[in-house]
Design a protein around this motif. Structure first.
Motif, PDB file in Angstrom:
ATOM      1  N   PHE A 143     -24.819 -31.292  23.147  1.00  0.00           N
ATOM      2  CA  PHE A 143     -24.698 -32.183  23.801  1.00  0.00           C
ATOM      3  C   PHE A 143     -23.924 -32.531  25.301  1.00  0.00           C
ATOM      4  O   PHE A 143     -24.033 -32.920  26.378  1.00  0.00           O
ATOM      5  N   GLU A 144     -23.730 -31.646  25.747  1.00  0.00           N
ATOM      6  CA  GLU A 144     -23.136 -31.404  27.414  1.00  0.00           C
ATOM      7  C   GLU A 144     -24.296 -31.044  28.218  1.00  0.00           C
ATOM      8  O   GLU A 144     -24.008 -31.398  29.364  1.00  0.00           O
ATOM      9  N   GLU A 145     -25.595 -30.361  27.825  1.00  0.00           N
ATOM     10  CA  GLU A 145     -25.979 -29.403  28.418  1.00  0.00           C
ATOM     11  C   GLU A 145     -27.168 -30.375  29.812  1.00  0.00           C
ATOM     12  O   GLU A 145     -27.364 -29.654  30.712  1.00  0.00           O
ATOM     13  N   SER A 146     -27.372 -30.935  29.318  1.00  0.00           N
ATOM     14  CA  SER A 146     -28.341 -31.959  30.139  1.00  0.00           C
ATOM     15  C   SER A 146     -27.077 -32.711  31.313  1.00  0.00           C
ATOM     16  O   SER A 146     -27.559 -33.341  32.499  1.00  0.00           O
ATOM     17  N   TYR A 147     -25.554 -33.033  30.651  1.00  0.00           N
ATOM     18  CA  TYR A 147     -24.896 -33.239  31.561  1.00  0.00           C
ATOM     19  C   TYR A 147     -24.463 -32.343  32.813  1.00  0.00           C
ATOM     20  O   TYR A 147     -24.150 -32.783  34.542  1.00  0.00           O
ATOM     21  N   TRP A 148     -24.613 -31.418  32.144  1.00  0.00           N
ATOM     22  CA  TRP A 148     -24.495 -30.142  33.462  1.00  0.00           C
ATOM     23  C   TRP A 148     -25.636 -29.887  34.336  1.00  0.00           C
ATOM     24  O   TRP A 148     -25.651 -29.290  35.728  1.00  0.00           O
ATOM     25  N   ALA A 149     -26.449 -30.237  33.500  1.00  0.00           N
ATOM     26  CA  ALA A 149     -27.685 -29.923  34.244  1.00  0.00           C
ATOM     27  C   ALA A 149     -28.613 -30.875  35.362  1.00  0.00           C
ATOM     28  O   ALA A 149     -29.459 -31.056  35.821  1.00  0.00           O
ATOM     29  N   GLY A 150     -27.726 -31.963  35.532  1.00  0.00           N
ATOM     30  CA  GLY A 150     -27.436 -33.134  36.601  1.00  0.00           C
ATOM     31  C   GLY A 150     -28.681 -33.976  35.562  1.00  0.00           C
ATOM     32  O   GLY A 150     -29.248 -34.212  36.976  1.00  0.00           O
ATOM     33  N   ALA A 151     -28.731 -34.319  35.100  1.00  0.00           N
ATOM     34  CA  ALA A 151     -29.550 -35.161  34.032  1.00  0.00           C
ATOM     35  C   ALA A 151     -28.603 -36.389  34.648  1.00  0.00           C
ATOM     36  O   ALA A 151     -29.432 -37.337  34.154  1.00  0.00           O
ATOM     37  N   HIS A 152     -27.971 -36.710  34.309  1.00  0.00           N
ATOM     38  CA  HIS A 152     -26.478 -37.841  34.409  1.00  0.00           C
ATOM     39  C   HIS A 152     -25.496 -37.738  35.808  1.00  0.00           C
ATOM     40  O   HIS A 152     -25.074 -37.900  35.944  1.00  0.00           O
ATOM     41  N   PRO A 153     -26.698 -38.708  36.958  1.00  0.00           N
ATOM     42  CA  PRO A 153     -25.952 -37.942  38.114  1.00  0.00           C
ATOM     43  C   PRO A 153     -25.030 -39.127  38.039  1.00  0.00           C
ATOM     44  O   PRO A 153     -26.058 -40.217  37.961  1.00  0.00           O
ATOM     45  N   VAL A 154     -23.879 -39.332  38.680  1.00  0.00           N
ATOM     46  CA  VAL A 154     -23.193 -40.567  39.213  1.00  0.00           C
ATOM     47  C   VAL A 154     -23.622 -41.214  40.446  1.00  0.00           C
ATOM     48  O   VAL A 154     -23.725 -41.207  41.999  1.00  0.00           O
ATOM     49  N   GLU A 155     -24.076 -42.142  40.719  1.00  0.00           N
ATOM     50  CA  GLU A 155     -25.297 -43.374  41.655  1.00  0.00           C
ATOM     51  C   GLU A 155     -24.334 -44.083  42.354  1.00  0.00           C
ATOM     52  O   GLU A 155     -23.301 -44.886  42.456  1.00  0.00           O
ATOM     53  N   PRO A 156     -24.610 -44.122  43.944  1.00  0.00           N
ATOM     54  CA  PRO A 156     -23.327 -44.975  44.450  1.00  0.00           C
ATOM     55  C   PRO A 156     -23.518 -46.322  44.050  1.00  0.00           C
ATOM     56  O   PRO A 156     -24.498 -46.669  43.297  1.00  0.00           O
ATOM     57  N   MET A 157     -22.667 -47.160  44.484  1.00  0.00           N
ATOM     58  CA  MET A 157     -22.625 -48.354  43.670  1.00  0.00           C
ATOM     59  C   MET A 157     -23.270 -49.117  45.032  1.00  0.00           C
ATOM     60  O   MET A 157     -22.552 -49.153  46.056  1.00  0.00           O
ATOM     61  N   PRO A 158     -24.234 -49.703  44.097  1.00  0.00           N
ATOM     62  CA  PRO A 158     -24.454 -51.211  45.352  1.00  0.00           C
ATOM     63  C   PRO A 158     -23.329 -51.756  46.164  1.00  0.00           C
ATOM     64  O   PRO A 158     -22.542 -52.742  45.580  1.00  0.00           O
ATOM     65  N   GLY A 159     -23.262 -51.333  47.993  1.00  0.00           N
ATOM     66  CA  GLY A 159     -22.247 -52.813  48.397  1.00  0.00           C
ATOM     67  C   GLY A 159     -21.283 -52.084  48.717  1.00  0.00           C
ATOM     68  O   GLY A 159     -21.214 -52.538  49.698  1.00  0.00           O
ATOM     69  N   GLY A 164     -19.271 -40.540  50.975  1.00  0.00           N
ATOM     70  CA  GLY A 164     -19.720 -39.314  50.641  1.00  0.00           C
ATOM     71  C   GLY A 164     -20.312 -38.953  48.861  1.00  0.00           C
ATOM     72  O   GLY A 164     -19.887 -40.085  47.542  1.00  0.00           O
ATOM     73  N   PRO A 165     -20.928 -37.478  48.345  1.00  0.00           N
ATOM     74  CA  PRO A 165     -21.418 -37.628  47.612  1.00  0.00           C
ATOM     75  C   PRO A 165     -19.947 -37.689  46.046  1.00  0.00           C
ATOM     76  O   PRO A 165     -19.033 -37.161  46.178  1.00  0.00           O
ATOM     77  N   TYR A 166     -20.544 -38.278  45.097  1.00  0.00           N
ATOM     78  CA  TYR A 166     -19.319 -37.818  43.859  1.00  0.00           C
ATOM     79  C   TYR A 166     -19.312 -36.630  43.541  1.00  0.00           C
ATOM     80  O   TYR A 166     -20.061 -35.911  43.510  1.00  0.00           O
ATOM     81  N   PRO A 167     -17.872 -36.082  43.350  1.00  0.00           N
ATOM     82  CA  PRO A 167     -17.425 -34.391  43.654  1.00  0.00           C
ATOM     83  C   PRO A 167     -17.611 -33.663  41.919  1.00  0.00           C
ATOM     84  O   PRO A 167     -17.568 -32.660  42.299  1.00  0.00           O
ATOM     85  N   LEU A 168     -18.012 -34.584  41.169  1.00  0.00           N
ATOM     86  CA  LEU A 168     -18.852 -33.656  39.869  1.00  0.00           C
ATOM     87  C   LEU A 168     -20.450 -33.802  39.285  1.00  0.00           C
ATOM     88  O   LEU A 168     -21.009 -35.164  40.490  1.00  0.00           O
TER      89      LEU A 168
END
Length: 252
Positions: A143-159, A164-168
């Motif tokens: 269940f972790e694999e897609s997270y480590w593969a970059g499928a769930h990046p943290v997008e900047p909050m509008p406004g 800088g980019p999220y550190p994880l």
């Protein structure tokens, strides 16, 4: 997100199928579990909460359930940065069984979870954006694999101003919900699924569990005071012209 957990379980097999049966805490086994978890502590029965509410109890409160095949307890004391460093007597209770830990705190976006089989740590992960990866033992679970593969990046909050980019590569609380479902069969803030454990329908008796020497309480207060002294000045933001801007206290 406001999800917080501190859950430890010892199970014969998987916890989810047992919890889907809506077990009723044994009046004999549950107090005995508390005695084993907290040797030398003062223990007093104190109320009840359902499983969904019980996963993050107040200080000195423990909510627990013990039935054949499953021992489960909720306590902030289980919220440790490095699950591999849990007290030895807890690891001993996991001999011959599967032991599960899930802990997260939304204020600092921290997640930790771990699995032991017959006392052997097979997977432990603890991370937050502020501290980075504090522990990463064993191979990632499916269940972790897609997270480590970059499928769930943290997008900047509008406004909000760019910092800088999220550190994880993912948000710890997002993975935390997946881990909670994998380990215990339900979520707190994620999207519910038809086969989820009915956590609102499972009662956990409560126990007030305190250190009779007062040392634990004193250490907790000292840690809180130290945190207050090291915290920076609060920052204030207002929404203006379609974006969040930082303002002074006088501007509020």
């Amino acid at each position: 997100m406001g999800a917080k957990t501190g859950v430890l379980a010892f199970v014969d097999g998987d916890a989810g199928p047992l919890l889907r049966q809506r077990p009723v805490a044994s009046a004999e086994l549950t107090p005995a579990l508390i005695e084993r978890l907290y040797p030398g502590y003062r223990i007093e029965p104190d109320g009840q909460r359902d499983l969904w509410e019980a996963v993050y109890p107040p200080d000195d409160m423990v909510y627990a359930l013990s039935v054949p095949g499953l021992d489960l307890a909720c306590d902030r004391r289980f919220m440790v940065d490095r699950p591999s460093e849990l007290p030895a007597h807890l690891l001993q209770l996991g001999a011959g069984r599967r032991m599960l830990l899930h802990a997260m705190h939304s204020v600092v976006d921290w997640l930790a979870f771990a699995i032991w089989d017959d006392g052997v740590l097979v997977r432990s992960l603890s991370l937050s954006p502020g501290e980075g990866i504090m522990e990463n033992i064993g191979a990632p679970l499916p269940f972790e694999e897609s997270y480590w593969a970059g499928a769930h990046p943290v997008e900047p909050m509008p406004g909000w101003p760019a910092e800088g980019p999220y550190p994880l590569p993912f948000h710890p609380l997002d993975l935390g919900e997946e881990a909670l479902r994998h380990l215990f069969g339900f979520v707190l803030e994620g999207r519910p699924e038809p086969n989820d454990v009915p956590a609102h329908q499972i009662g956990l008796p409560g126990f007030r569990v305190t250190d009779p020497t007062g040392a634990e309480q004193a250490q907790r207060e000292a840690s809180l005071q130290a945190a207050r002294e090291t915290m920076g000045q609060p920052r204030f933001f207002q929404y203006r012209d379609g974006r969040m801007v930082e303002v002074s206290l006088d501007d509020l």
